[in-house]
Structures are given as C-alpha cells and as structure tokens.
Design an enzyme around this catalytic site. Structure first.
Site, short mmCIF file in Angstrom:
data_model
loop_
_atom_site.label_atom_id
_atom_site.label_comp_id
_atom_site.label_asym_id
_atom_site.label_seq_id
_atom_site.Cartn_x
_atom_site.Cartn_y
_atom_site.Cartn_z
N GLU A 194 0.82 -1.21 0.00
CA GLU A 194 0.00 0.00 0.00
C GLU A 194 0.86 1.26 0.00
O GLU A 194 1.95 1.28 0.56
CB GLU A 194 -0.92 0.01 1.24
CG GLU A 194 -1.87 -1.18 1.28
CD GLU A 194 -2.83 -1.13 2.47
OE1 GLU A 194 -2.83 -0.12 3.20
OE2 GLU A 194 -3.57 -2.10 2.66
N CYS A 218 5.53 -6.12 8.18
CA CYS A 218 6.54 -5.56 9.08
C CYS A 218 6.83 -6.55 10.20
O CYS A 218 5.91 -7.19 10.72
CB CYS A 218 6.05 -4.24 9.67
SG CYS A 218 7.29 -3.41 10.70
N CYS A 225 0.05 -0.48 15.84
CA CYS A 225 0.13 -0.31 14.38
C CYS A 225 -0.51 -1.49 13.65
O CYS A 225 -0.25 -2.65 13.99
CB CYS A 225 1.60 -0.17 13.98
SG CYS A 225 1.86 0.00 12.20
N GLY A 266 6.16 -1.48 6.75
CA GLY A 266 7.54 -1.94 6.90
C GLY A 266 8.43 -1.01 7.70
O GLY A 266 8.09 0.13 7.98
N GLU A 267 9.58 -1.54 8.06
CA GLU A 267 10.62 -0.80 8.78
C GLU A 267 11.75 -0.47 7.79
O GLU A 267 12.50 -1.36 7.38
CB GLU A 267 11.15 -1.65 9.94
CG GLU A 267 12.44 -1.18 10.59
CD GLU A 267 12.43 0.28 11.02
OE1 GLU A 267 13.27 1.04 10.50
OE2 GLU A 267 11.58 0.65 11.85
N SER A 296 11.68 7.22 8.24
CA SER A 296 11.24 6.98 9.62
C SER A 296 11.70 5.60 10.09
O SER A 296 11.73 4.65 9.31
CB SER A 296 9.71 7.08 9.69
OG SER A 296 9.24 6.73 10.97
N LEU A 320 9.51 7.31 18.53
CA LEU A 320 9.85 7.15 19.94
C LEU A 320 8.68 6.53 20.73
O LEU A 320 8.81 5.48 21.33
CB LEU A 320 10.22 8.52 20.52
CG LEU A 320 11.23 8.57 21.64
CD1 LEU A 320 12.52 7.88 21.27
CD2 LEU A 320 11.50 10.02 22.03
N ASN A 400 -4.57 6.62 15.68
CA ASN A 400 -5.67 6.34 14.75
C ASN A 400 -6.18 4.92 14.97
O ASN A 400 -5.39 3.97 15.03
CB ASN A 400 -5.20 6.52 13.30
CG ASN A 400 -4.85 7.96 13.00
OD1 ASN A 400 -5.68 8.85 13.11
ND2 ASN A 400 -3.59 8.20 12.62
N CYS A 444 -1.88 7.47 9.51
CA CYS A 444 -0.68 6.93 10.15
C CYS A 444 -1.03 5.72 11.03
O CYS A 444 -1.91 5.79 11.87
CB CYS A 444 -0.02 8.02 11.00
SG CYS A 444 1.46 7.48 11.85
#
Length: 463
Positions: A194, A218, A225, A266-267, A296, A320, A400, A444
């Site tokens: 996405e 991820c 998340c 993903g990271e 990020s 964080l 969210n 987000c």
C-alpha cells in the site's frame, strides 16, 4: 549417496553437495529441496548408530516425506520444531534471494552508473545507452518497448536478458473526503503493498506528499500499528519503492510530488540498501529535494550510524512513542534489543555527522503515554542528551483506530495539554499531525493489507 556424489568428500558445503548430488542422480527440483531439509535435520540432531540411517534410507526410498523422517529420528516434539525452524530459515533465505534477483533484473530504481554498466558489460553497447534508459525511466515508462529512442534490437536484447522496467499493477484505489488517496499495488510475485498520496493546499501552494512502503508487512510488531499485526513477507526492491511514487503522481494527473515520507508498511532500516537506492533515484531522477524526504524508523541496532555514513540531507524521524524504556517495550516488543539510551546516543552521532536535526514521532494513546508526567519525562530525556536533541522537532500523532486493538484516541484537549507541557519544559519545536484519510484506513498506523482477510470472509459467507 547423494551427499557423497555431490562432492561432500571433497569438503564442499552441505547445500552445494546435496543439490549437486541430487542433480547428478536426476532428482527433480522440488525433491532436492526436501533432501536439503532432511540433511539439515540430520546435521542438527546427528546421532550415532547405523540402524537409524538405514531406516531413513529405506523409508526415503518408499517416498516418505521429510517431516515424518525428522520426527522418527528426533522424536515428535523436536522433529516438528526442527522442521518448522528449518522451513522458516529456508523461507527467509529464499525471499532474500528473490529480492536480490528482482533487484538485479529491475531497471527502475537503478542509478545512471548501474545502467551504463549493464549497457556496456552485459549487452556490449556504448555507455550512453545506459543514460538513455535512465531518461526513459524517470518519465515513468511501463515497458521496455516504450523506450522508443532505443533500437528495436537493443530492446529485444534487454528483454532476452530478463530485464524488466518493474512497474506494478494498481489492484484497487480508495479516495477519502479530503482527497487523500490510498492505492493497493500488486507486485510481480502477487504480493500486495500500500501507498498513500496526501494533497495539501498550503498558503496557495499545492503540495503532494507520498507515503511509501519499504516492505511487504513488518517484523517490528508494534502493538498500536496495523501493519505490525500482519507479519512480515519480504523487502521491497528499490524499483518497487520508486514505483509507488509514480503511481500516486499518475493518480493526481501528473501533479509533481513535493514530499516523500518512508512511513508506510515496513521498517525502512531493515531494508536500508534499497531505501537509500530509492531515495537517490527520487532525489536525482525526479528532483524531489532531499530535505523534503523523510525516512522513519522505530529503531534497529547499528542502522542509524550506517545511514549517517551516506551523508544524506534527508529528515530522519525516530518513532519514539514513549519517554522511558519500560513503557517503550510494552508498545514496541523489539525495543528490548535496542535500549532507549542507545538510540539517543546514535541520534546525537547522526546529528554530529550530518548536521541534520532529528524529528521524534510520538503517538499519543489515551491513558497510556499521554499524561503531563509523560510529557515532562520526554522533555527530560531530550535534555539529558544535550542541545543537539533539544533542537530536534517533536511530532505528536493522536492514535488512529485500528481493528483488534483496545487502545483509545486521546481527546483534543489532552493532546494540546501535552504539547503545552513540552513547550513549558523547553521543547520549542512541537507540532500535532492532522489525521488524513482515516476513514479509508490511510492514516498513520492504519496501513494493513486486508485483502486476504476480505477474500476469506467472502468464501465463508458463500459456504
């Protein structure tokens, strides 16, 4: 026999010996993989005694599958665990090999130098052909045949060597009331990823921000998340990341992309090489300013320092989400491997190496990390690491809502009180992110491929 004939006695590695030996004996490819799994089981749980090996040989000849052999040799519990572990390792290895092969054969995302090398070394053409290919790629061509400035013979040879442009197909599209557009893209291997386009009319200046994904799924498993709940499938190639930007730009009828944020699925730091390669293409090829590109990360050991070595002028955003280690481990299970004080030390190093200030992302979750004490502790954390961190920007993100979560979004008054507390404590650069596209699951923390879940629900309703 397979092992010996493959050259084990010559000191070759297990994988090479087994695969070569199986090939010599005419063993079909799927069967070779089973041979390799079995030998890995034997290597891990090697036990003396000829009867066991005889039993394995005779039962293998009777076409017994690998898992039954493993359970007979190792016992039911260890056998199942070993086979699950081995298959997982093989899956990860095969996924990495797939991404590597796709990277090599995908033209999109490659630099001019890489394309010139392909033209000269692989195809025996002049170097300038590589630059011609690059010029077509930055225009967003979808197929090699669309590169009309190249001769027909050269295009044919590119295809014969297995090269592709690397554009994906739009599987579906959702548009929210505020114009935010979410695309589901189907990749060449059928995986779905996405990306989101966020239009902003700011002071009579149109801006278009693209939120790109760097992986399918991820592995970080953040509790707040949606992407973290779907698991990890594989890394994206540099071309697959760049392709998301082209698709969003086409959705907005050619409006120029002004900002790019690596905040999708993903990271990014787990796929650093492809992320950096895609950033270079977007910066130099599509002329998106480096200072308008944000990468990020939730924090992966050693990667912030590795990123600093590239001396990029991008914005580094650290997710964080907590002012102390204990709370951070509750929200981010992988935080145990990368303590908060180590992240902050690496952030100071990054600032000193690049001269670029850090942006700290902080998701506010009601009654979890949004108290005034949390704000004070966050300010103290930044202060404890010197002026470098006090110059940083703190971006507050009200949580969210996602499925399968008991978290709650804080009230606006609570969010504003948290921001005021930070400013009173000396953190001057603080902002609150406005949610965009939340009703379409594009905000987000909401990106999650629900396609398979929807298809399963349809099948169940039919049955």
């Amino acid at each position: 026999t397979v092992w010996r004939e493959g050259g084990q006695h010559q000191g070759l590695g297990l994988r090479v010996a087994v695969c070569d030996g199986a090939k010599k004996r005419g063993v079909p490819s799927p069967r070779r993989k089973q041979f390799l799994l079995l030998f890995r089981v034997l290597e891990t749980f090697r036990r003396p005694g000829k009867p066991r090996l005889v039993w394995i040989r005779t039962n293998w000849e009777r076409e017994m599958n690998c898992s039954k052999v493993a359970m007979r040799v190792c016992g039911p519990v260890l056998g199942r665990r070993m086979m699950a572990s081995t298959r997982a390792k093989v899956a990860v290895t095969s996924q990495r090999a797939l991404v590597k092969e796709m990277n090599e054969l995908t033209l999109l995302g490659k630099s001019v130098n890489e394309l010139e090398k392909i033209a000269e070394d692989v195809l025996g053409e002049k170097k300038f052909r590589g630059k011609q290919i690059y010029q077509h790629l930055v225009r967003g061509v979808e197929h090699i045949d669309d590169m009309t400035s190249l001769s027909k013979d050269f295009r044919s040879r590119l295809k014969d060597e297995g090269y592709v442009v690397g554009r994906s197909r739009v599987h579906s599209k959702k548009v929210s009331k505020d114009g935010t557009t979410k695309l589901l893209l189907e990749l060449s291997d059928g995986q779905i990823v996405e990306c989101v386009g966020i239009p902003v009319d700011d002071a009579n200046k149109d801006r278009l921000t693209v939120c790109v994904s760097s992986q399918v799924g991820c592995a970080m498993a953040c509790t707040f998340c949606a992407t973290g709940k779907m698991g990890f499938s594989r890394d994206l190639t540099a071309g697959e990341i760049v392709d998301q930007v082209f698709h969003i730009q086409e959705c907005f009828e050619g409006q120029r992309v002004s900002n790019i944020v690596y905040m999708g699925m993903g990271e990014p730091m787990m796929n650093l090489s492809n992320v950096v390669a895609s950033e270079q293409f977007l910066n130099k090829g599509l002329a998106v300013g480096a200072r308008h590109i944000t990468i990020s990360t939730v924090g992966v050991p050693n990667t912030i320092r590795r990123l600093a070595e590239h001396k990029l002028q991008i914005i580094l955003a650290i997710s964080l989400h907590a002012p102390n280690q204990k709370l951070r481990e509750e929200l981010i299970p992988t935080a145990k491997a990368y303590p908060l004080h180590e992240i902050m030390k690496d952030c100071v190093h990054y600032f000193n190496e690049t001269g670029r200030r850090i942006s700290f992302e902080y998701i506010l979750i009601a009654d979890k990390n949004d108290s005034l004490d949390d704000a004070k502790e966050l300010a103290e954390l930044l202060q404890s690491h010197g002026n470098e961190m006090m110059q940083s920007h703190v971006n507050l993100i009200p949580w969210n809502a996602i499925d399968d979560s008991d978290f709650k979004r804080p009230s606006r008054n609570r969010v504003m009180a948290f921001m005021r507390a930070l400013k009173r404590a000396g953190v001057n650069s603080v902002s609150v992110r406005r949610a965009r596209g939340s009703e379409e699951g594009a905000a987000c923390g909401q990106l999650r491929n629900n396609l398979k879940k929807t298809e399963l629900q349809k099948k169940l309703s039919v049955s």
